[in-house]
Design an enzyme around this catalytic site. Sequence first.
Site, PDB file in Angstrom:
ATOM      1  N   GLU A  35      14.437  41.758 118.607  1.00  0.00           N
ATOM      2  CA  GLU A  35      13.104  42.260 118.225  1.00  0.00           C
ATOM      3  C   GLU A  35      12.583  43.249 119.273  1.00  0.00           C
ATOM      4  O   GLU A  35      11.813  44.151 118.952  1.00  0.00           O
ATOM      5  CB  GLU A  35      12.120  41.098 118.035  1.00  0.00           C
ATOM      6  N   HIS A  64      17.359  39.546 105.719  1.00  0.00           N
ATOM      7  CA  HIS A  64      16.934  38.469 104.814  1.00  0.00           C
ATOM      8  C   HIS A  64      18.088  38.087 103.874  1.00  0.00           C
ATOM      9  O   HIS A  64      18.350  36.899 103.635  1.00  0.00           O
ATOM     10  CB  HIS A  64      15.712  38.941 104.020  1.00  0.00           C
ATOM     11  N   HIS A 102      14.949  43.859 108.413  1.00  0.00           N
ATOM     12  CA  HIS A 102      14.622  42.556 107.843  1.00  0.00           C
ATOM     13  C   HIS A 102      15.079  42.408 106.388  1.00  0.00           C
ATOM     14  O   HIS A 102      15.353  41.289 105.948  1.00  0.00           O
ATOM     15  CB  HIS A 102      13.122  42.280 107.953  1.00  0.00           C
ATOM     16  N   LYS A 105       3.581  46.606 119.326  1.00  0.00           N
ATOM     17  CA  LYS A 105       3.100  45.809 118.183  1.00  0.00           C
ATOM     18  C   LYS A 105       1.580  45.889 118.083  1.00  0.00           C
ATOM     19  O   LYS A 105       1.033  46.006 116.974  1.00  0.00           O
ATOM     20  CB  LYS A 105       3.571  44.359 118.298  1.00  0.00           C
ATOM     21  N   GLU A 152      -0.953  45.166 106.671  1.00  0.00           N
ATOM     22  CA  GLU A 152       0.260  45.771 106.111  1.00  0.00           C
ATOM     23  C   GLU A 152      -0.037  46.462 104.779  1.00  0.00           C
ATOM     24  O   GLU A 152       0.662  46.256 103.780  1.00  0.00           O
ATOM     25  CB  GLU A 152       1.329  44.691 105.938  1.00  0.00           C
ATOM     26  N   ARG A 205     -12.657  25.761 107.527  1.00  0.00           N
ATOM     27  CA  ARG A 205     -12.712  27.159 107.053  1.00  0.00           C
ATOM     28  C   ARG A 205     -12.394  28.163 108.156  1.00  0.00           C
ATOM     29  O   ARG A 205     -12.779  29.329 108.083  1.00  0.00           O
ATOM     30  CB  ARG A 205     -14.062  27.477 106.419  1.00  0.00           C
ATOM     31  N   ASN A 244       9.359  45.752 109.734  1.00  0.00           N
ATOM     32  CA  ASN A 244      10.381  45.053 108.948  1.00  0.00           C
ATOM     33  C   ASN A 244      11.744  45.736 109.026  1.00  0.00           C
ATOM     34  O   ASN A 244      12.657  45.385 108.274  1.00  0.00           O
ATOM     35  CB  ASN A 244       9.948  44.943 107.479  1.00  0.00           C
ATOM     36  N   ARG A 281       2.499  48.956 109.408  1.00  0.00           N
ATOM     37  CA  ARG A 281       3.014  47.643 109.841  1.00  0.00           C
ATOM     38  C   ARG A 281       4.349  47.316 109.175  1.00  0.00           C
ATOM     39  O   ARG A 281       5.172  46.596 109.731  1.00  0.00           O
ATOM     40  CB  ARG A 281       1.972  46.551 109.565  1.00  0.00           C
ATOM     41  N   HIS A 283      17.757  34.011 112.763  1.00  0.00           N
ATOM     42  CA  HIS A 283      16.932  35.119 112.266  1.00  0.00           C
ATOM     43  C   HIS A 283      17.120  36.398 113.104  1.00  0.00           C
ATOM     44  O   HIS A 283      17.343  37.484 112.560  1.00  0.00           O
ATOM     45  CB  HIS A 283      15.460  34.687 112.261  1.00  0.00           C
ATOM     46  N   LYS A 317      -0.151  37.067 111.741  1.00  0.00           N
ATOM     47  CA  LYS A 317       0.524  36.547 110.550  1.00  0.00           C
ATOM     48  C   LYS A 317       0.843  35.075 110.804  1.00  0.00           C
ATOM     49  O   LYS A 317       1.476  34.747 111.816  1.00  0.00           O
ATOM     50  CB  LYS A 317       1.829  37.302 110.278  1.00  0.00           C
TER      51      LYS A 317
HETATM   52  P1  NAD Z   1      11.468  28.471 117.258  1.00  0.00           P
HETATM   53  O1  NAD Z   1      10.024  28.343 117.376  1.00  0.00           O
HETATM   54  O2  NAD Z   1      12.171  27.562 116.326  1.00  0.00           O
HETATM   55  O3  NAD Z   1      12.132  28.320 118.703  1.00  0.00           O
HETATM   56  C1  NAD Z   1      13.528  28.407 118.818  1.00  0.00           C
HETATM   57  C2  NAD Z   1      14.077  27.199 119.591  1.00  0.00           C
HETATM   58  O4  NAD Z   1      13.743  27.364 120.964  1.00  0.00           O
HETATM   59  C3  NAD Z   1      13.492  25.854 119.174  1.00  0.00           C
HETATM   60  O5  NAD Z   1      14.522  24.924 119.206  1.00  0.00           O
HETATM   61  C4  NAD Z   1      12.477  25.540 120.264  1.00  0.00           C
HETATM   62  O6  NAD Z   1      12.294  24.160 120.436  1.00  0.00           O
HETATM   63  C5  NAD Z   1      13.127  26.169 121.458  1.00  0.00           C
HETATM   64  N1  NAD Z   1      12.240  26.593 122.531  1.00  0.00           N
HETATM   65  C6  NAD Z   1      11.039  27.213 122.427  1.00  0.00           C
HETATM   66  N2  NAD Z   1      10.604  27.589 123.631  1.00  0.00           N
HETATM   67  C7  NAD Z   1      11.531  27.172 124.519  1.00  0.00           C
HETATM   68  C8  NAD Z   1      11.648  27.277 125.933  1.00  0.00           C
HETATM   69  N3  NAD Z   1      10.757  27.931 126.673  1.00  0.00           N
HETATM   70  N4  NAD Z   1      12.734  26.729 126.514  1.00  0.00           N
HETATM   71  C9  NAD Z   1      13.693  26.096 125.766  1.00  0.00           C
HETATM   72  N5  NAD Z   1      13.644  25.993 124.442  1.00  0.00           N
HETATM   73  C10 NAD Z   1      12.571  26.521 123.825  1.00  0.00           C
HETATM   74  O7  NAD Z   1      11.925  29.948 116.836  1.00  0.00           O
HETATM   75  P2  NAD Z   1      11.435  31.413 117.240  1.00  0.00           P
HETATM   76  O8  NAD Z   1      12.667  32.218 117.219  1.00  0.00           O
HETATM   77  O9  NAD Z   1      10.567  31.432 118.427  1.00  0.00           O
HETATM   78  O10 NAD Z   1      10.522  31.800 115.998  1.00  0.00           O
HETATM   79  C11 NAD Z   1      11.050  31.867 114.703  1.00  0.00           C
HETATM   80  C12 NAD Z   1       9.918  31.703 113.722  1.00  0.00           C
HETATM   81  O11 NAD Z   1       8.982  32.759 113.922  1.00  0.00           O
HETATM   82  C13 NAD Z   1      10.348  31.769 112.282  1.00  0.00           C
HETATM   83  O12 NAD Z   1       9.742  30.719 111.571  1.00  0.00           O
HETATM   84  C14 NAD Z   1       9.826  33.112 111.799  1.00  0.00           C
HETATM   85  O13 NAD Z   1       9.501  33.104 110.430  1.00  0.00           O
HETATM   86  C15 NAD Z   1       8.605  33.275 112.658  1.00  0.00           C
HETATM   87  N6  NAD Z   1       8.184  34.679 112.866  1.00  0.00           N
HETATM   88  C16 NAD Z   1       6.880  34.958 112.648  1.00  0.00           C
HETATM   89  C17 NAD Z   1       6.425  36.239 112.866  1.00  0.00           C
HETATM   90  C18 NAD Z   1       4.975  36.546 112.685  1.00  0.00           C
HETATM   91  O14 NAD Z   1       4.596  37.720 112.751  1.00  0.00           O
HETATM   92  N7  NAD Z   1       4.135  35.555 112.506  1.00  0.00           N
HETATM   93  C19 NAD Z   1       7.295  37.240 113.317  1.00  0.00           C
HETATM   94  C20 NAD Z   1       8.628  36.903 113.535  1.00  0.00           C
HETATM   95  C21 NAD Z   1       9.070  35.597 113.309  1.00  0.00           C
HETATM   96  N1  GLY Z   2       6.852  40.495 112.309  1.00  0.00           N
HETATM   97  C1  GLY Z   2       6.318  41.457 111.417  1.00  0.00           C
HETATM   98  C2  GLY Z   2       4.843  41.585 111.483  1.00  0.00           C
HETATM   99  O1  GLY Z   2       4.196  40.958 112.276  1.00  0.00           O
HETATM  100  O2  GLY Z   2       4.295  42.340 110.719  1.00  0.00           O
END
Ligand code: NAD
Ligand code: GLY
Length: 369
Positions: free
Chosen positions: A185, A253, A249, A227, A237, A121, A246, A242, A267, A143
């Site tokens: 970003e 998207h 986005h 942020k 949000e 939980r 976006n 918040r 992305h 998130k």
């Molecule tokens: P990711 O986690 O897939 O990382 C991108 C690539 O970089 C992967 O291949 C990973 O193995 C590699 N990598 C990571 N760290 C590394 C390092 N230090 N050196 C070499 N390679 C490395 O992608 P991302 O762009 O970090 O994140 C994208 C994800 O984040 C999506 O799923 C998206 O939906 C999510 N996201 C979430 C939020 C949120 O608020 N929670 C906001 C934006 C994006």
């Molecule tokens: N990446 C958008 C949010 O965290 O609200």
Amino acid sequence: MAVIEVALAGREYDVRVEHGLLTDIANQCGPLLRKVRVPIVTDANVHRLWGEAVEASLAAAGKEARWMIHAPGESAKSWEGLSRTVEWLLAEEVERGDHIVALGGGVIGDLTGFAASMLKRGCGFVQVPTTLLAQVDSSVGGKTAINVVAGKNLVGAFHQPGLVLADTDALATLPPREMRCGYAEVIKYGILGDAAFFNWCEANGSDVLTHDAAAVEQAVTKSVQAKAHIVAEDERETSGARALLNLGHTFGHALEAETGYSDRLLHGEAVALGMVLAARYSVRCGNMPETDARRITAAIDTAGLPAELSALGLECSGEDLTRHMLHDKKMDAGTLPFILLRGIGQAYLDRDVELSDVAAFLSEQLQAH
Ligand code: NAD
Ligand code: GLY
């Protein structure tokens, strides 16, 4: 070191930004790591590059790293990835008062955070983001989510971490394309709410992308401050604050959906082009001077991010793109809120945008140049 507090009453936490945090992870986490065995969720790339350093830091403090290593990429953010993680955490006898370490990019942070939100939980977790995108965006704000058949990030929870350690050294091994995605970003915070930071990005963006240590630390710190401020104001949000995050986005998207969420358009690249489109659409609506849209386009183009829709070579119409928007999770009672601009640093939420007008605009953009 910059320390930024995310001020959520009762759930406040620090984001520490500095180089060298990964090799000092045991000290940095301090009492959050209550037991000898430390559960760490990561992906194979990050484990290969940083696993040994993390393990050595923990060993020096008398701790043992226990690893759950996922394949890199979005596939880990799935029901299967989640159940594997949760079952493993249970086998590791993780308790509610423990903290799991999420070591990786946004995929690992989102997956681990969601697993932590439901384990017994809700247990604690520490975000140790290793991509620029994760350091400036996904690791902060709570998130968490997985992807399901109906779409990306549709199943998740708000679950704040206990600590975020953004080690700028980790970015040294990041592929340049991923670095550019994270930079989209970074620049977003300037465009949506801080004209002075946008000016800074115009002047220093190339230093960030070539890993100048001071520039990277400044970019991450300013982004996290922005942020943290927004999250503290509107954690779930609901007020609209918040939602400004976006920016780019909704257009992005649609482009990701049209390109099949593939390597064709990552992305961060979709968000970058989405911000250009949001800026140009704002000009078309008579809200923003064209010079501002030109500056935004130039800053994104200079960073090596896509800035022209027509250059993507899509074989679709503007209407095809707006059809994807109807599946956006931001749809609210039949309307789709858009984040538009009155100028650089002045984003606002517009609930009255006509999708048919957006479709006509996108058709023009698909043909332009
Ligand atoms: P990711 O986690 O897939 O990382 C991108 C690539 O970089 C992967 O291949 C990973 O193995 C590699 N990598 C990571 N760290 C590394 C390092 N230090 N050196 C070499 N390679 C490395 O992608 P991302 O762009 O970090 O994140 C994208 C994800 O984040 C999506 O799923 C998206 O939906 C999510 N996201 C979430 C939020 C949120 O608020 N929670 C906001 C934006 C994006
Ligand atoms: N990446 C958008 C949010 O965290 O609200």
